[in-house]
Scaffold this motif. Structure first.
Motif, PDB file in Angstrom:
ATOM      1  N   VAL A 138       0.848  -1.206   0.000  1.00 19.30           N
ATOM      2  CA  VAL A 138       0.000   0.000   0.000  1.00 19.30           C
ATOM      3  C   VAL A 138       0.879   1.251   0.000  1.00 19.30           C
ATOM      4  N   ASP A 139       1.932   1.235   0.811  1.00 25.72           N
ATOM      5  CA  ASP A 139       2.848   2.390   0.862  1.00 25.72           C
ATOM      6  C   ASP A 139       3.547   2.611  -0.478  1.00 25.72           C
ATOM      7  N   ILE A 146       2.549   1.676  -3.414  1.00 22.90           N
ATOM      8  CA  ILE A 146       1.566   2.146  -4.399  1.00 22.90           C
ATOM      9  C   ILE A 146       1.295   3.639  -4.199  1.00 22.90           C
ATOM     10  N   ARG A 147       1.224   4.032  -2.946  1.00 18.03           N
ATOM     11  CA  ARG A 147       0.981   5.457  -2.643  1.00 18.03           C
ATOM     12  C   ARG A 147       2.095   6.322  -3.243  1.00 18.03           C
ATOM     13  N   ASP A 148       3.334   5.825  -3.151  1.00 19.97           N
ATOM     14  CA  ASP A 148       4.485   6.596  -3.656  1.00 19.97           C
ATOM     15  C   ASP A 148       4.627   6.489  -5.172  1.00 19.97           C
ATOM     16  N   ARG A 207       2.445   5.227  -7.536  1.00 21.46           N
ATOM     17  CA  ARG A 207       1.255   5.402  -8.378  1.00 21.46           C
ATOM     18  C   ARG A 207       1.321   4.555  -9.650  1.00 21.46           C
ATOM     19  N   ILE A 260      -6.425  -1.334  -1.219  1.00 17.47           N
ATOM     20  CA  ILE A 260      -6.044  -0.737  -2.510  1.00 17.47           C
ATOM     21  C   ILE A 260      -7.298  -0.353  -3.302  1.00 17.47           C
ATOM     22  N   GLU A 312     -10.083   0.484  -2.157  1.00 24.76           N
ATOM     23  CA  GLU A 312     -10.694   1.631  -1.490  1.00 24.76           C
ATOM     24  C   GLU A 312      -9.898   2.917  -1.762  1.00 24.76           C
ATOM     25  N   GLU A 313      -8.578   2.820  -1.566  1.00 22.28           N
ATOM     26  CA  GLU A 313      -7.744   4.032  -1.629  1.00 22.28           C
ATOM     27  C   GLU A 313      -7.254   4.373  -3.037  1.00 22.28           C
ATOM     28  N   PHE A 314      -7.052   3.332  -3.847  1.00 23.63           N
ATOM     29  CA  PHE A 314      -6.481   3.564  -5.185  1.00 23.63           C
ATOM     30  C   PHE A 314      -7.322   2.827  -6.232  1.00 23.63           C
TER      31      PHE A 314
END
Lengths: 128, 223
Positions: free
Chosen positions: A44-45, A47-49, A51, A73, A75-77
């Motif tokens: 998750v981290d 992916i956040r960085d 993208r 993922i 939910e957030e992305f």
């Protein structure tokens, strides 16, 4: 080098599997591995960085496993396509992935099959 | 026909464990060898060869585990029991399973059990391997005597374990939540250890260790 390469994060707690996927995807030219993680939480981290366009998600990992990470993922992305990647898939795993709308690829499959699943998953996420 | 729930559960465990633990290295070896055939880059070649060697070793360890379990289950140690000094066997087993010197604490000086030596060694190999691979790498061994039996306790501190892992830890092909994702293995170690303990007229039980980890208690006849 193509501009339309699919940017992929690989999440697997087995470093040799990550190496293998990196090599296999690099050989296919239309993929770029932009990050790797050994736990669902780390994925998750990353992916956040990074993208990425897609993530290859092992289902059995320490800490936050793949099932839990997929929920986070999605939910957030929601734009990140997910392909579940596992050694074995019984009825529960298959039904769960179907319910989540996540493509499932077995580790015993070919790199072409994985690449096809990634392309299709990305296409589904980015309708033209 | 209605399926026996116990058999169905065992089948699912076997499928999951064998599927994940054996298929992963087997599939990875195949993929790595294909990738190796397609690369000319020397540094990438070295990376792939290293990975191949690790995966082949992992597969070998898993096959050894199956063969050890099959050997114990089908041909339990024979011969007359003898007096076995627990301290010596535990020390040897700790070294054999890769335990770090200095991380094993023994409070079993002079304690002897009446059992076949290969059984005692097999029991402690399995229990201490768990401590090394799944705990924090340390173990403390103590004992008490009760009604002609010696209860040897092995404390292996580690992260707290789910109740389910404690309940099924000695079932064959049961791999704890943490084990499944961190250490190669088929979940046969404690099942084999229990079979050996029972073969010697004893018992093997596990419980959660206060503060996290596992306490395994091996009951064997006193010498």
């Amino acid at each position: 080098m193509k501009e339309t390469r699919i940017r992929v994060v690989v999440a697997d707690d087995e470093p040799d599997v990550v190496l293998l996927l990196r090599v296999q995807l690099e050989m296919l030219e239309d993929f770029e591995v932009v990050g790797a993680a050994a736990t669902g939480l780390a994925a998750v981290d990353v992916i956040r960085d990074a993208r990425p366009d897609a993530v290859i998600m092992d289902l059995l990992m320490p800490g936050m496993n793949g099932f839990e990470a997929i929920g986070v993922i999605q939910e957030e992305f929601p734009d990140v396509a997910i392909v579940a990647y596992t050694g074995v898939a019984g009825d529960y795993v298959r039904m769960e992935m179907q319910r989540l709308g996540v493509a499932l690829v077995l580790k015993s499959g070919s790199p072409d099959g994985l690449a096809r699943a990634l392309r299709e998953a990305v296409t589904r996420r980015q309708p033209s | 026909m209605e399926r026996d729930p116990e058999l169905t559960w065992l089948r699912e465990r076997v499928m999951n464990v064998v599927g994940h633990e054996l298929r992963t290295p087997a599939s990875t070896i195949r993929g790595l060898s294909d990738a190796l055939a397609g690369t000319t880059d020397p540094s990438r070649t070295a990376e792939l060869v290293g990975a191949l060697q690790r995966q082949a070793h992992r597969l070998e360890q898993l096959v050894d585990e199956v063969l050890t379990a099959a050997g114990v289950m089908t041909a339990l140690p024979v011969g007359a029991p003898s007096a076995v000094a627990v301290e010596g066997v535990v020390g040897e087993a700790w070294t054999a399973v890769g335990g770090e010197p200095g991380r094993l604490v023994l409070h079993v000086a002079g304690v002897k059990v009446a059992a076949r030596p290969p059984s005692v060694r097999g029991i402690f190999d399995a229990v201490l391997r768990n401590a090394v691979n799944l705990g924090d790498g340390s173990a403390t061994v103590d004992s008490c005597r009760d009604d002609g039996m010696i209860a040897v306790g092995v404390d292996s501190p580690g992260p707290p374990l789910p109740d389910e892992d404690i309940r099924f830890a000695v079932e064959p092909f049961w791999r704890g939540e943490r084990a499944v994702t961190s250490t190669p293995g088929l979940g046969l170690g404690l099942a084999v250890a229990r079979a050996l303990a029972e073969h010697e007229g004893g018992t093997l039980t596990v419980e959660a260790l206060a503060g996290g980890g596992l306490r395994t208690t091996i009951g064997l006849p006193a010498a």
